[in-house]
Design a protein around this motif. Sequence first.
Motif, PDB file in Angstrom:
ATOM      1  N   LEU A  84      52.846  33.717  45.484  1.00 23.02           N
ATOM      2  CA  LEU A  84      53.972  32.946  46.005  1.00 23.02           C
ATOM      3  C   LEU A  84      54.167  31.623  45.274  1.00 23.02           C
ATOM      4  CD1 LEU A  84      53.402  33.479  49.842  1.00 23.02           C
ATOM      5  CD2 LEU A  84      55.092  34.610  48.392  1.00 23.02           C
ATOM      6  N   ARG A  85      53.480  31.434  44.164  1.00 24.13           N
ATOM      7  CA  ARG A  85      53.560  30.176  43.422  1.00 24.13           C
ATOM      8  C   ARG A  85      54.191  30.385  42.057  1.00 24.13           C
ATOM      9  NH1 ARG A  85      53.033  26.294  47.235  1.00 24.13           N
ATOM     10  NH2 ARG A  85      51.146  26.602  48.468  1.00 24.13           N
ATOM     11  N   CYS A  86      54.909  29.357  41.592  1.00 24.59           N
ATOM     12  CA  CYS A  86      55.526  29.454  40.268  1.00 24.59           C
ATOM     13  C   CYS A  86      54.475  29.429  39.168  1.00 24.59           C
ATOM     14  CB  CYS A  86      56.529  28.322  40.075  1.00 24.59           C
ATOM     15  SG  CYS A  86      55.811  26.662  40.037  1.00 24.59           S
ATOM     16  N   THR A  87      53.249  29.025  39.516  1.00 25.15           N
ATOM     17  CA  THR A  87      52.162  28.955  38.534  1.00 25.15           C
ATOM     18  C   THR A  87      51.395  30.273  38.417  1.00 25.15           C
ATOM     19  OG1 THR A  87      50.749  28.071  40.289  1.00 25.15           O
ATOM     20  CG2 THR A  87      51.826  26.473  38.834  1.00 25.15           C
ATOM     21  N   PHE A  88      51.885  31.347  39.044  1.00 28.57           N
ATOM     22  CA  PHE A  88      51.148  32.613  39.055  1.00 28.57           C
ATOM     23  C   PHE A  88      50.782  33.052  37.647  1.00 28.57           C
ATOM     24  CE2 PHE A  88      51.136  37.307  38.869  1.00 28.57           C
ATOM     25  CZ  PHE A  88      50.065  37.539  39.726  1.00 28.57           C
ATOM     26  N   ASP A  89      49.502  33.372  37.468  1.00 31.99           N
ATOM     27  CA  ASP A  89      48.970  33.805  36.171  1.00 31.99           C
ATOM     28  C   ASP A  89      47.864  34.811  36.444  1.00 31.99           C
ATOM     29  OD1 ASP A  89      47.791  34.166  33.716  1.00 31.99           O
ATOM     30  OD2 ASP A  89      47.386  32.043  33.334  1.00 31.99           O
ATOM     31  N   ILE A  90      48.122  36.077  36.153  1.00 37.16           N
ATOM     32  CA  ILE A  90      47.147  37.114  36.491  1.00 37.16           C
ATOM     33  C   ILE A  90      45.863  36.943  35.685  1.00 37.16           C
ATOM     34  CG2 ILE A  90      47.984  38.830  34.837  1.00 37.16           C
ATOM     35  CD1 ILE A  90      46.668  39.382  38.460  1.00 37.16           C
ATOM     36  N   HIS A  91      45.932  36.371  34.484  1.00 39.75           N
ATOM     37  CA  HIS A  91      44.718  36.104  33.715  1.00 39.75           C
ATOM     38  C   HIS A  91      43.820  35.112  34.456  1.00 39.75           C
ATOM     39  CE1 HIS A  91      47.048  37.967  30.491  1.00 39.75           C
ATOM     40  NE2 HIS A  91      45.924  38.084  29.807  1.00 39.75           N
ATOM     41  N   ALA A  92      44.425  34.062  34.997  1.00 42.62           N
ATOM     42  CA  ALA A  92      43.652  33.048  35.728  1.00 42.62           C
ATOM     43  C   ALA A  92      43.092  33.635  37.021  1.00 42.62           C
ATOM     44  CB  ALA A  92      44.525  31.839  36.029  1.00 42.62           C
ATOM     45  N   VAL A  93      43.901  34.422  37.720  1.00 46.70           N
ATOM     46  CA  VAL A  93      43.439  35.054  38.960  1.00 46.70           C
ATOM     47  C   VAL A  93      42.229  35.943  38.681  1.00 46.70           C
ATOM     48  CG1 VAL A  93      44.040  36.759  40.734  1.00 46.70           C
ATOM     49  CG2 VAL A  93      45.659  34.941  40.149  1.00 46.70           C
ATOM     50  N   ALA A  94      42.319  36.754  37.643  1.00 44.90           N
ATOM     51  CA  ALA A  94      41.222  37.661  37.305  1.00 44.90           C
ATOM     52  C   ALA A  94      39.957  36.879  36.947  1.00 44.90           C
ATOM     53  CB  ALA A  94      41.634  38.564  36.146  1.00 44.90           C
ATOM     54  N   SER A  95      40.093  35.841  36.156  1.00 45.30           N
ATOM     55  CA  SER A  95      38.931  35.050  35.741  1.00 45.30           C
ATOM     56  C   SER A  95      38.256  34.392  36.938  1.00 45.30           C
ATOM     57  CB  SER A  95      39.367  33.989  34.727  1.00 45.30           C
ATOM     58  OG  SER A  95      38.279  33.160  34.374  1.00 45.30           O
ATOM     59  N   ARG A  96      39.053  33.837  37.834  1.00 46.77           N
ATOM     60  CA  ARG A  96      38.483  33.162  39.005  1.00 46.77           C
ATOM     61  C   ARG A  96      37.760  34.152  39.918  1.00 46.77           C
ATOM     62  NH1 ARG A  96      44.271  30.416  39.871  1.00 46.77           N
ATOM     63  NH2 ARG A  96      44.150  28.806  38.252  1.00 46.77           N
ATOM     64  N   LEU A  97      38.405  35.287  40.186  1.00 41.75           N
ATOM     65  CA  LEU A  97      37.769  36.266  41.060  1.00 41.75           C
ATOM     66  C   LEU A  97      36.490  36.816  40.437  1.00 41.75           C
ATOM     67  CD1 LEU A  97      40.828  38.282  42.451  1.00 41.75           C
ATOM     68  CD2 LEU A  97      39.451  36.558  43.623  1.00 41.75           C
ATOM     69  N   ASP A  98      36.499  37.030  39.141  1.00 42.31           N
ATOM     70  CA  ASP A  98      35.307  37.522  38.468  1.00 42.31           C
ATOM     71  C   ASP A  98      34.150  36.534  38.633  1.00 42.31           C
ATOM     72  OD1 ASP A  98      34.016  39.499  36.774  1.00 42.31           O
ATOM     73  OD2 ASP A  98      34.078  37.998  35.189  1.00 42.31           O
TER      74      ASP A  98
END
Length: 284
Positions: A84-98
């Motif tokens: 829901l954010r304009c900053t959405f970045d699937i690379h960043a999401v994946a790195s953080r969850l990992d």
Amino acid sequence: MRPLGFVALGDSLTEGVGDPVGDTWRGWAALLADGLAPADSPAEFTNLAVSGAQTRDVLERQTPAALDLRPDVVSVVIGVNDTLRCTFDIHAVASRLDQVYAAFRAQGTVLLTACLPDPGTMLRLPGALARPLARRQRAVNTVVHALSERHGAVHLHAADGDWISDRAMWSADRLHPGERGHRQLAQRFHALLAEAGLATGAVPSVEPEFPAPSRSASLWWLATAGTGWVARRCTDLLPQLITLAAAEIRHKARGTSARLDLTASHAVASALAALSVAEQPDAA
């Protein structure tokens, strides 16, 4: 022997929004905690989830606090607010969850994860507005699936199924489960843990403890607190969402909508591939 420790990380879903008990929220994680261990030696439950949290908040704030508690079981259910954010970045999401998953598995903690329905569908947005959000949530779910398998998590598939279309499962805002929905999540997690020999307490009941809010009460909540909640989550997304919707309309008119899905799929694959490369040991 110390009691089994359970810590819950995440956003408003895990905080318990939609399942009020008195002046506080309860939610699926608290219901699950009651069934993790026998009644004569109940689990110690700590809920660190915060409404509005994103994957960055879980990595930088909630995870360090949870690691200090050295829990036996931890739930990490997060990602919808990122979409829901304009900053959405699937690379960043994946790195953080990992990083989050790896930190708990390094402690030997049992990790619980879940994939979730997309907010555009739940809010019944028009197609051109809903599709970009659905694409983002599918990307998050794909990453969660892959990383859950990589890190040996107990994973709940909650992104689809009859419960999504069952209005009785959801609160007035349609983004959060009501008591019945929270109870179903708790029971489904309990079933997975029991199958693995990790839950030894009573199965959470699926029957609500409290009567469902009246239609007038639900509408009042939605018109006051609920509308504010959605507005706060989507303020910085709206301009970009309009741009994304315009792109959806253009591609549909040209018959090239598949390109958007393909681009999103490539982004997810690239994000997961980058993690795999980063985890390879240096060459001798």
